[in-house]
Design a protein around this motif. Sequence first.
Motif, mmCIF file in Angstrom:
data_model
loop_
_atom_site.group_PDB
_atom_site.id
_atom_site.type_symbol
_atom_site.label_atom_id
_atom_site.label_comp_id
_atom_site.label_asym_id
_atom_site.label_seq_id
_atom_site.Cartn_x
_atom_site.Cartn_y
_atom_site.Cartn_z
ATOM 1 N N LEU A 214 -17.936 21.840 -6.023
ATOM 2 C CA LEU A 214 -16.632 21.935 -6.686
ATOM 3 C C LEU A 214 -15.552 21.298 -5.821
ATOM 4 C CD1 LEU A 214 -15.896 23.322 -9.340
ATOM 5 C CD2 LEU A 214 -15.241 25.352 -8.048
ATOM 6 N N TRP A 215 -15.618 21.583 -4.543
ATOM 7 C CA TRP A 215 -14.604 21.067 -3.605
ATOM 8 C C TRP A 215 -14.630 19.531 -3.549
ATOM 9 C CZ3 TRP A 215 -10.610 23.592 -1.714
ATOM 10 C CH2 TRP A 215 -9.855 23.003 -0.687
ATOM 11 N N ARG A 216 -15.845 18.982 -3.538
ATOM 12 C CA ARG A 216 -15.960 17.509 -3.520
ATOM 13 C C ARG A 216 -15.327 16.911 -4.765
ATOM 14 N NH1 ARG A 216 -20.763 17.988 -0.895
ATOM 15 N NH2 ARG A 216 -21.942 18.164 -2.831
ATOM 16 N N ARG A 217 -15.541 17.581 -5.914
ATOM 17 C CA ARG A 217 -14.958 17.077 -7.163
ATOM 18 C C ARG A 217 -13.432 17.184 -7.123
ATOM 19 N NH1 ARG A 217 -17.883 20.358 -11.315
ATOM 20 N NH2 ARG A 217 -19.936 19.929 -10.489
ATOM 21 N N LEU A 218 -12.986 18.289 -6.560
ATOM 22 C CA LEU A 218 -11.535 18.499 -6.450
ATOM 23 C C LEU A 218 -10.907 17.409 -5.569
ATOM 24 C CD1 LEU A 218 -8.950 20.161 -6.801
ATOM 25 C CD2 LEU A 218 -9.780 21.748 -5.056
ATOM 26 N N MET A 219 -11.565 17.117 -4.459
ATOM 27 C CA MET A 219 -11.058 16.059 -3.576
ATOM 28 C C MET A 219 -11.017 14.716 -4.289
ATOM 29 S SD MET A 219 -12.650 16.844 0.176
ATOM 30 C CE MET A 219 -12.466 15.173 0.699
ATOM 31 N N ARG A 220 -12.043 14.493 -5.095
ATOM 32 C CA ARG A 220 -12.093 13.226 -5.825
ATOM 33 C C ARG A 220 -10.913 13.140 -6.805
ATOM 34 N NH1 ARG A 220 -16.997 13.191 -8.886
ATOM 35 N NH2 ARG A 220 -18.018 13.681 -6.932
ATOM 36 N N ASN A 221 -10.680 14.251 -7.533
ATOM 37 C CA ASN A 221 -9.525 14.267 -8.456
ATOM 38 C C ASN A 221 -8.228 13.958 -7.716
ATOM 39 O OD1 ASN A 221 -11.289 15.089 -10.400
ATOM 40 N ND2 ASN A 221 -10.486 17.192 -10.586
ATOM 41 N N ALA A 222 -8.071 14.622 -6.562
ATOM 42 C CA ALA A 222 -6.833 14.447 -5.796
ATOM 43 C C ALA A 222 -6.670 12.978 -5.391
ATOM 44 C CB ALA A 222 -6.854 15.347 -4.563
ATOM 45 N N MET A 223 -7.747 12.434 -4.828
ATOM 46 C CA MET A 223 -7.642 11.071 -4.287
ATOM 47 C C MET A 223 -7.485 10.016 -5.377
ATOM 48 S SD MET A 223 -10.321 11.216 -1.091
ATOM 49 C CE MET A 223 -9.830 9.665 -0.358
ATOM 50 N N LYS A 224 -7.892 10.348 -6.589
ATOM 51 C CA LYS A 224 -7.767 9.362 -7.678
ATOM 52 C C LYS A 224 -6.394 9.400 -8.360
ATOM 53 C CE LYS A 224 -11.804 8.425 -10.008
ATOM 54 N NZ LYS A 224 -13.030 8.808 -10.715
ATOM 55 N N THR A 225 -5.581 10.382 -7.999
ATOM 56 C CA THR A 225 -4.253 10.472 -8.616
ATOM 57 C C THR A 225 -3.393 9.275 -8.204
ATOM 58 O OG1 THR A 225 -4.401 12.873 -8.381
ATOM 59 C CG2 THR A 225 -2.231 11.979 -8.891
ATOM 60 N N ASP A 226 -2.683 8.712 -9.153
ATOM 61 C CA ASP A 226 -1.788 7.596 -8.818
ATOM 62 C C ASP A 226 -0.490 8.150 -8.227
ATOM 63 O OD1 ASP A 226 -0.269 5.349 -8.574
ATOM 64 O OD2 ASP A 226 -0.179 4.878 -10.719
ATOM 65 N N VAL A 227 -0.345 7.997 -6.921
ATOM 66 C CA VAL A 227 0.877 8.484 -6.274
ATOM 67 C C VAL A 227 1.732 7.302 -5.805
ATOM 68 C CG1 VAL A 227 -0.025 10.724 -5.544
ATOM 69 C CG2 VAL A 227 -0.408 8.737 -4.084
ATOM 70 N N SER A 228 1.412 6.118 -6.289
ATOM 71 C CA SER A 228 2.151 4.929 -5.862
ATOM 72 C C SER A 228 3.515 4.888 -6.555
ATOM 73 C CB SER A 228 1.376 3.664 -6.232
ATOM 74 O OG SER A 228 1.543 3.413 -7.624
ATOM 75 N N TRP A 229 4.276 3.885 -6.205
ATOM 76 C CA TRP A 229 5.604 3.723 -6.802
ATOM 77 C C TRP A 229 5.563 2.982 -8.135
ATOM 78 C CZ3 TRP A 229 10.172 5.753 -6.399
ATOM 79 C CH2 TRP A 229 10.541 6.385 -5.222
ATOM 80 N N SER A 230 4.387 2.500 -8.553
ATOM 81 C CA SER A 230 4.416 1.507 -9.642
ATOM 82 C C SER A 230 5.101 2.022 -10.903
ATOM 83 C CB SER A 230 3.024 0.964 -9.923
ATOM 84 O OG SER A 230 2.184 2.013 -10.296
ATOM 85 N N ARG A 231 4.742 3.216 -11.370
ATOM 86 C CA ARG A 231 5.362 3.690 -12.617
ATOM 87 C C ARG A 231 6.859 3.973 -12.423
ATOM 88 N NH1 ARG A 231 3.009 9.017 -14.742
ATOM 89 N NH2 ARG A 231 1.105 7.870 -14.324
ATOM 90 N N SER A 232 7.193 4.661 -11.335
ATOM 91 C CA SER A 232 8.594 5.048 -11.142
ATOM 92 C C SER A 232 9.496 3.858 -10.839
ATOM 93 C CB SER A 232 8.696 6.085 -10.020
ATOM 94 O OG SER A 232 8.078 7.280 -10.441
ATOM 95 N N ALA A 233 8.951 2.859 -10.156
ATOM 96 C CA ALA A 233 9.762 1.658 -9.910
ATOM 97 C C ALA A 233 10.142 1.035 -11.252
ATOM 98 C CB ALA A 233 9.001 0.670 -9.042
ATOM 99 N N GLY A 234 9.219 1.046 -12.198
ATOM 100 C CA GLY A 234 9.504 0.527 -13.541
ATOM 101 C C GLY A 234 10.629 1.318 -14.206
ATOM 102 N N ARG A 235 10.631 2.641 -13.969
ATOM 103 C CA ARG A 235 11.687 3.476 -14.566
ATOM 104 C C ARG A 235 13.055 3.143 -13.967
ATOM 105 N NH1 ARG A 235 7.884 8.424 -15.709
ATOM 106 N NH2 ARG A 235 7.024 7.484 -17.587
ATOM 107 N N TYR A 236 13.091 2.943 -12.642
ATOM 108 C CA TYR A 236 14.377 2.555 -12.033
ATOM 109 C C TYR A 236 14.823 1.197 -12.573
ATOM 110 C CZ TYR A 236 14.702 6.297 -8.525
ATOM 111 O OH TYR A 236 14.844 7.510 -7.902
ATOM 112 N N ALA A 237 13.862 0.267 -12.686
ATOM 113 C CA ALA A 237 14.217 -1.069 -13.178
ATOM 114 C C ALA A 237 14.802 -0.971 -14.592
ATOM 115 C CB ALA A 237 12.988 -1.977 -13.163
#
Length: 485
Positions: A450-473
């Motif tokens: 379960l923990w390995r799956r949880l880590m995978r979910n966490a690491m696959k989350t998009d935490v980059s600026w790409s979506r929010s930079a678009g919102r500022y633009a």
Amino acid sequence: MSALKVLSVVSELYPLIKTGGLADVAGALPGALAAHEVEVRTVVPGYPSVMAALEIASTVVAIEELWGGPARVLAGKAAGLELFVVDAPHLYARPGSPYQAPGGADWQDNAVRFAALSWIAAQIAMGAVPAFVPDVVHTHDWQTGLVAAYLTYDGRRRPGVVTTIHNIAFQGRFPASLMPMMGLPSYAFGMEGIEYYGGIGFLKASLRFADRITTVSPTYADEILTPENGMGLEGLLNSRRAVVSGILNGIDDTVWNPATDPLLPAHYTVSSPLGRRLVRTELCRRFGLVDDPKAIVFGVVSRLSWQKGLDLVLAGMDKILALGGQLVLLGSGDADLTAGFQRAASTNPGRIGCTIGYDESLAHLIQGGSDVILVPSRFEPCGLTQLCALRYGAIPLVSRVGGLADTIIEANEMAIDAGTGTGVVFSPLSQEQFEGALTRVARLHADPTLWRRLMRNAMKTDVSWSRSAGRYADLYRGLVVERGA
Ligand SMILES: Nc1ncnc2c1ncn2[C@@H]1O[C@H](COP(=O)(O)OP(=O)(O)O[C@H]2O[C@H](CO)[C@@H](O)[C@H](O)[C@H]2O)[C@@H](O)[C@H]1O
């Protein structure tokens, strides 16, 4: 589409000068906005570290007298950022932090130092540097709050102003007696101007005069409209509700990348996570912890302040130890919390380690080696540590407030299987709920699959600026259209 020109004005900027998350955001956003055809130049004070990093620069504005001494604006580049540096040695050429002397006391002349920064930025906004006349000005927090006021009272045609609240707890309130030194007409001192509870309010001024007000998460945008979280500014914010919005922060995913991070002793990815074990071993070594694969290593990287709720961690230490946990903490700030964590570390060697201070590379090691990152904040406009944690596969345990509520999804077994659960979230903020969350995370950790799956979910989350930079633009472009119409 021609590039939109944005003048960002800020008091700290990663990697040149940083006391907190504001610097990270101001440093990362220009690069992320470039992908959206937005060209950003940042106005920043000429602190010693900024002057030292500045590459080939030219003087674009010279002023004989700026609140007590000569000043010039240097246009140049540092760490890949296009800058206008306000070189005014009498205001900024000092040791210590941007806001405080080395002993920890606020600089006596902070009102003047940041009024000067704001005034210069307003001149650039109105065309003082013909090679860069911005379409939009973006100010951040109280330190640059007067930019919108200078532009408004000047009366000339001005670009639109966006202001971002990174933390409404810091408001920049100064005595009314400083009014003659602010370079504003005396009638600006009124409820409809910059007056705030009998004094001068820098943040209040920006909320009054900016065309758009943003904060760093949608939930915090709602929270600051309430008396519980508006910290005295909720009335003004409600009157401007139509222009208030929340845009989530991201993190710079080139600086925070476990596959390449030069500050980590080993590298890893979602599909090849083995290196993480080596990072954890090194983390234990650095903090003098017993390297026990079964123990849960809880990590904290934080300013030690009331906001961050770390008193819950201190009071929950017995619970952490009873669950077979260990704790590593890196932080600086409040003297009582510092003493408390130091005491806990010295009475529990091998299980609790604490480093007081600011250390960029240790922050990366904690993110890369801890099993769980604790962020039990009382309020949190966005929070960056939980985003770094997701990217590094450290499971965030957070309170359900502000940006923490917007970025972490409670991981029960179903949510983990569905690929959505990424952390443990507790509410309301109480010792009981915090300790309940510790129990939940320990239960998940006890099941390696379960923990390995949880880590995978966490690491696959998009935490980059790409979506929010678009919102500022989009926000900037909408403002340009509105003001041009
Ligand atoms: N001792 C230490 N050594 C090394 N690194 C350390 C450190 N202490 C903190 N850091 C780092 O500094 C950053 C702090 O980020 P936060 O989001 O917690 O910001 P902060 O509360 O300062 O800022 C405010 O602004 C930001 C940006 O908008 C909001 O996310 C946040 O909610 C709001 O309170 C993180 O990158 C963290 O790793």
